[in-house]
Design a protein around this motif. Structure first.
Motif, PDB file in Angstrom:
ATOM      1  N   ASN A  22     -19.768  90.504 -22.336  1.00 43.91           N
ATOM      2  CA  ASN A  22     -18.740  89.519 -22.154  1.00 43.91           C
ATOM      3  C   ASN A  22     -17.918  89.333 -20.601  1.00 43.91           C
ATOM      4  N   ASP A  23     -17.379  87.883 -20.068  1.00 39.56           N
ATOM      5  CA  ASP A  23     -16.555  87.823 -19.756  1.00 39.56           C
ATOM      6  C   ASP A  23     -16.010  85.946 -19.960  1.00 39.56           C
ATOM      7  N   VAL A  24     -15.214  86.205 -20.307  1.00 36.18           N
ATOM      8  CA  VAL A  24     -14.132  85.591 -20.503  1.00 36.18           C
ATOM      9  C   VAL A  24     -12.814  85.698 -20.271  1.00 36.18           C
ATOM     10  N   LEU A  25     -11.587  85.258 -20.833  1.00 36.26           N
ATOM     11  CA  LEU A  25     -10.499  84.276 -20.576  1.00 36.26           C
ATOM     12  C   LEU A  25      -9.480  85.072 -21.221  1.00 36.26           C
ATOM     13  N   CYS A  26      -8.545  85.329 -21.350  1.00 37.87           N
ATOM     14  CA  CYS A  26      -7.699  85.862 -22.404  1.00 37.87           C
ATOM     15  C   CYS A  26      -6.151  85.191 -21.596  1.00 37.87           C
ATOM     16  N   TYR A  27      -5.888  84.347 -23.266  1.00 39.46           N
ATOM     17  CA  TYR A  27      -4.325  83.810 -22.548  1.00 39.46           C
ATOM     18  C   TYR A  27      -3.304  84.396 -23.557  1.00 39.46           C
ATOM     19  N   SER A  28      -2.461  84.267 -22.845  1.00 39.73           N
ATOM     20  CA  SER A  28      -1.231  85.498 -22.995  1.00 39.73           C
ATOM     21  C   SER A  28       0.612  84.623 -23.082  1.00 39.73           C
ATOM     22  N   ASN A  29       0.811  84.999 -24.242  1.00 45.55           N
ATOM     23  CA  ASN A  29       3.149  84.624 -23.432  1.00 45.55           C
ATOM     24  C   ASN A  29       3.580  85.920 -23.368  1.00 45.55           C
ATOM     25  N   GLY A  30       2.500  86.738 -22.816  1.00 41.14           N
ATOM     26  CA  GLY A  30       3.376  87.991 -22.949  1.00 41.14           C
ATOM     27  C   GLY A  30       4.080  88.813 -23.946  1.00 41.14           C
ATOM     28  N   TYR A  31       4.003  88.148 -25.332  1.00 35.53           N
ATOM     29  CA  TYR A  31       4.377  88.478 -26.843  1.00 35.53           C
ATOM     30  C   TYR A  31       2.202  88.553 -27.589  1.00 35.53           C
ATOM     31  N   SER A  32       1.810  87.918 -27.096  1.00 35.50           N
ATOM     32  CA  SER A  32       0.539  87.880 -28.375  1.00 35.50           C
ATOM     33  C   SER A  32      -0.737  87.152 -27.865  1.00 35.50           C
ATOM     34  N   LEU A  33      -2.040  87.171 -27.925  1.00 34.19           N
ATOM     35  CA  LEU A  33      -2.599  87.186 -26.770  1.00 34.19           C
ATOM     36  C   LEU A  33      -3.982  86.429 -27.541  1.00 34.19           C
ATOM     37  N   GLN A  34      -4.916  85.321 -27.324  1.00 31.68           N
ATOM     38  CA  GLN A  34      -6.321  85.443 -27.721  1.00 31.68           C
ATOM     39  C   GLN A  34      -7.113  84.846 -26.856  1.00 31.68           C
ATOM     40  N   LEU A  35      -8.545  84.500 -27.379  1.00 32.10           N
ATOM     41  CA  LEU A  35      -9.332  84.458 -26.991  1.00 32.10           C
ATOM     42  C   LEU A  35     -11.161  84.019 -27.407  1.00 32.10           C
ATOM     43  N   GLU A  36     -11.498  83.916 -26.702  1.00 36.57           N
ATOM     44  CA  GLU A  36     -12.094  83.280 -27.648  1.00 36.57           C
ATOM     45  C   GLU A  36     -13.479  84.384 -27.640  1.00 36.57           C
ATOM     46  N   LEU A  37     -14.642  85.018 -28.218  1.00 38.62           N
ATOM     47  CA  LEU A  37     -15.592  86.001 -27.632  1.00 38.62           C
ATOM     48  C   LEU A  37     -16.878  85.784 -28.681  1.00 38.62           C
ATOM     49  N   ARG A  38     -17.653  85.254 -28.062  1.00 40.22           N
ATOM     50  CA  ARG A  38     -18.713  84.613 -28.604  1.00 40.22           C
ATOM     51  C   ARG A  38     -18.271  84.279 -29.488  1.00 40.22           C
ATOM     52  N   GLY A  39     -17.772  83.206 -29.797  1.00 41.57           N
ATOM     53  CA  GLY A  39     -17.800  81.425 -30.018  1.00 41.57           C
ATOM     54  C   GLY A  39     -16.965  81.852 -31.532  1.00 41.57           C
ATOM     55  N   ILE A  40     -15.952  82.885 -31.053  1.00 38.51           N
ATOM     56  CA  ILE A  40     -15.101  83.414 -32.234  1.00 38.51           C
ATOM     57  C   ILE A  40     -13.625  83.078 -31.665  1.00 38.51           C
ATOM     58  N   ARG A  41     -12.564  83.061 -32.513  1.00 40.20           N
ATOM     59  CA  ARG A  41     -11.778  82.797 -31.972  1.00 40.20           C
ATOM     60  C   ARG A  41     -10.759  83.393 -32.331  1.00 40.20           C
ATOM     61  N   LEU A  42     -10.184  85.280 -31.509  1.00 38.83           N
ATOM     62  CA  LEU A  42      -9.691  86.309 -32.213  1.00 38.83           C
ATOM     63  C   LEU A  42      -7.951  85.743 -31.122  1.00 38.83           C
TER      64      LEU A  42
END
Length: 224
Positions: A22-42
């Motif tokens: 899967n190709d996705v975008l990960c979002y970061s503020n420099g401290y924590s990560l957030q991404l949605e992978l296969r319909g699940i928020r991680l």
């Protein structure tokens, strides 16, 4: 997807496991990560500490290969921006980090795309700290990494750290940083930062406006 803060950046992630790629975008503020992978928020501070909601647990068990600690086993190929100073000019490169957690591994490989050149090794690492130490040695003379790892206000805990995203930032306690001269005083500072609600944990490749290069004048528990 709901974004954590307004001060965020995104970067591409390619995730591969036994169920596919899967190709996705990960979002970061420099401290924590957030991404949605296969319909699940991680969310999490690193790719081997990604967590999901209790409501998504059964779906995650059917969607990912996971160990008994609910750690997602797979290969995360990420591309992160990395600031580099060439003599007196600020430039940037793209750091490719491969976090391989398949079959209970914890291996990291890397390469850097910078100034139309690719830098890397065939070695396998366990910590991004060692990746950046190695990368600094590979760069041409006059080039210096500019990131939280090379900042005088950051340090690891003497007891140990995770492979990525476990670097403490003491920029809210600059007056205390200069008093640290061994592991014991560092642990005292660590405890004080938590007690005073000033503790910050950052990603090694991040950089903020308060960056100050480590010149060796301040003792810290890291090898950079």
């Amino acid at each position: 997807m709901q974004i954590m803060t307004k001060d965020i950046f995104s970067f591409p992630v390619i995730f591969t496991d036994d169920y596919g790629t899967n190709d996705v975008l990960c979002y970061s503020n420099g401290y924590s990560l957030q991404l949605e992978l296969r319909g699940i928020r991680l969310t999490g501070t690193s790719f081997n500490l990604l967590s999901f909601s209790d409501g998504d647990r059964q779906k995650a068990l059917a969607t990912f290969v996971m160990d008994k600690f609910d750690t997602i086993e797979g290969l995360f190929c990420v591309k992160l921006p990395l600031s580099i100073q060439k003599d007196t000019v600020m430039t940037s490169g793209v750091l490719l980090l491969n976090f391989d957690y398949r079959n209970e591994k914890n291996d990291i490989t890397f390469s850097l795309e910078y100034n139309n050149q690719t830098y890397g090794t065939t070695g396998v690492f366990s910590f991004v700290e060692d990746v950046l130490i190695t990368l600094q040695k590979l760069l041409p003379e006059g080039c210096r990494l500019r990131c939280c790892m090379s900042c005088r206000f950051s340090s690891y805990h003497p007891v140990g750290n995770n492979d990525f995203g476990a670097l403490a930032c003491f920029r809210l306690m600059k007056g205390d940083v200069v008093t640290v001269d061994d592991k014991h005083s560092l642990m005292d500072l660590w405890d004080k930062s938590i007690k005073e609600n000033k503790h910050i944990t950052v990603q090694e490749t991040f950089i903020c406006p308060e960056y100050d290069e480590n010149t060796g004048a301040v003792w810290m528990y890291k090898s950079f």
